[in-house]
Scaffold this active site. Structure first.
Site, PDB file in Angstrom:
ATOM      1  N   ARG A  29       0.850  -1.184   0.000  1.00  0.00           N
ATOM      2  CA  ARG A  29       0.000   0.000   0.000  1.00  0.00           C
ATOM      3  C   ARG A  29       0.891   1.241   0.000  1.00  0.00           C
ATOM      4  NH1 ARG A  29      -3.193  -2.966  -1.522  1.00  0.00           N
ATOM      5  NH2 ARG A  29      -5.215  -3.558  -0.681  1.00  0.00           N
ATOM      6  N   HIS A  42       0.957  -0.300 -10.432  1.00  0.00           N
ATOM      7  CA  HIS A  42       0.012  -1.099  -9.648  1.00  0.00           C
ATOM      8  C   HIS A  42      -0.351  -2.394 -10.386  1.00  0.00           C
ATOM      9  CE1 HIS A  42      -3.113  -0.699  -6.212  1.00  0.00           C
ATOM     10  NE2 HIS A  42      -2.821  -1.971  -6.421  1.00  0.00           N
TER      11      HIS A  42
END
Length: 310
Positions: free
Chosen positions: A225, A273
């Site tokens: 994250r 990502h």
């Protein structure tokens, strides 16, 4: 009466998931009605992603559970209007993908692959890399993804340390926990991999103080994250040469703004990502199993501890 299942996610996912969920529920013996629009007071289950637009669960008076399509639940775990069980996505396809990505980037650092690609200038420097048992890798976060990555690296022979908030026991992995364990884990690692959830307790876990614990030249890999890292502190550590290189797949703002310093930094690799993602075929199986369990009165899989946020 059929079980009413509301699909609340990006519209383009509906034609992908609808046939998979329909077939799976039929095979599981669950009579279900799936739709993207149902009267709120008739919904039994919500298949949920934050980008589906559903924010207020108050009208869903008949709701039994919310089943997330995402592994990360930070965008919903604190929703006060949600009072029923919340299950996060634990999908073996996602786990496999993350394990492959982590192992690949650890091996990239371990073998010094970048040097041979970028410095192919005619200089013959026959320096062999160390063997895996001579390299210490630390996995910060020993949930499903972290444990799978730690086991894979240990199987390759790496000296693997794992850190988590609470005690864990993984064969072949030195497991540490708590504040003192974090200090010891960081101080002894050459390659650190972040696979923690995004919670108030983990935000800026790697900051100026904790980054300084890493040995000079250590490498950092973050497919977990974005808020786990204090960006300014990492840039300072990179510029000072304390951190040798960082591979970052997740960020506080996504897409990463074009003017962000990470893009141009010579010792940062940005990936968009892509470390892993939920695979519809296997994710649908997880959703179906939880609906079957709910209807059979069995415990749900992968329930979120709302107090911890994961």
């Amino acid at each position: 009466m059929p079980v009413n299942v509301l699909f609340s996610a990006r519209p383009e996912l509906w034609p992908v998931y609808e046939p998979l969920l329909t077939k799976g529920l039929e095979q599981a013996g669950v009579d279900a009605h799936l739709a993207t629009d149902l009267p709120a007071d008739q919904v039994d289950y919500v298949v949920y992603a934050p980008n589906g637009g559903l924010l207020d669960f108050t009208p869903y008076t008949h709701l039994k559970a919310v089943l997330s399509l995402w592994a990360g639940v930070e965008k919903i775990a604190g929703n006060a209007s949600l009072t029923v069980p919340l299950a996060r996505m634990v999908d073996h396809g996602l786990t496999q993908g993350m394990t492959e990505w982590v192992v690949g980037h650890v091996l990239r650092y371990h073998l010094g692959i970048d040097r041979h690609i970028t410095l192919q200038d005619g200089t013959w420097t026959p320096e062999a890399p160390p063997l895996a048992p001579e390299r210490t890798v630390c996995i910060l976060g020993l949930g499903m993804l972290g444990e799978a990555s730690a086991r894979a690296l240990a199987a390759l022979g790496f000296n693997v340390t794992g850190w988590s908030r609470s005690p864990k026991d993984i064969p072949g992995v030195t497991c540490l926990h708590g504040d003192e364990g974090l200090h010891d884990a960081l101080a002894s690692t050459e390659i650190a991999v972040l696979l923690l959830p995004d919670t108030p307790a983990t935000e800026n876990l790697l900051n100026a103080e904790t980054l300084a614990l890493l040995p000079k030249g250590a490498c950092l890999i973050n497919p977990g994250r974005g808020p786990l890292i204090d960006d300014d502190a990492l840039l300072d550590a990179l510029n000072a040469g304390h951190i040798g290189h960082a591979t970052l797949d997740v960020f506080r703002v996504e897409p990463l703004p074009i003017d962000h310093p990470y893009w141009a930094h010579p010792n940062v690799t940005v990936t968009p990502h892509i470390a892993s993602e939920t695979r519809p075929v296997t994710a649908a199986q997880v959703i179906v199993e939880n609906i079957r369990r709910g209807e059979a009165g069995e415990p749900y899989l992968h329930l979120v501890d709302r107090a911890l946020g994961y």
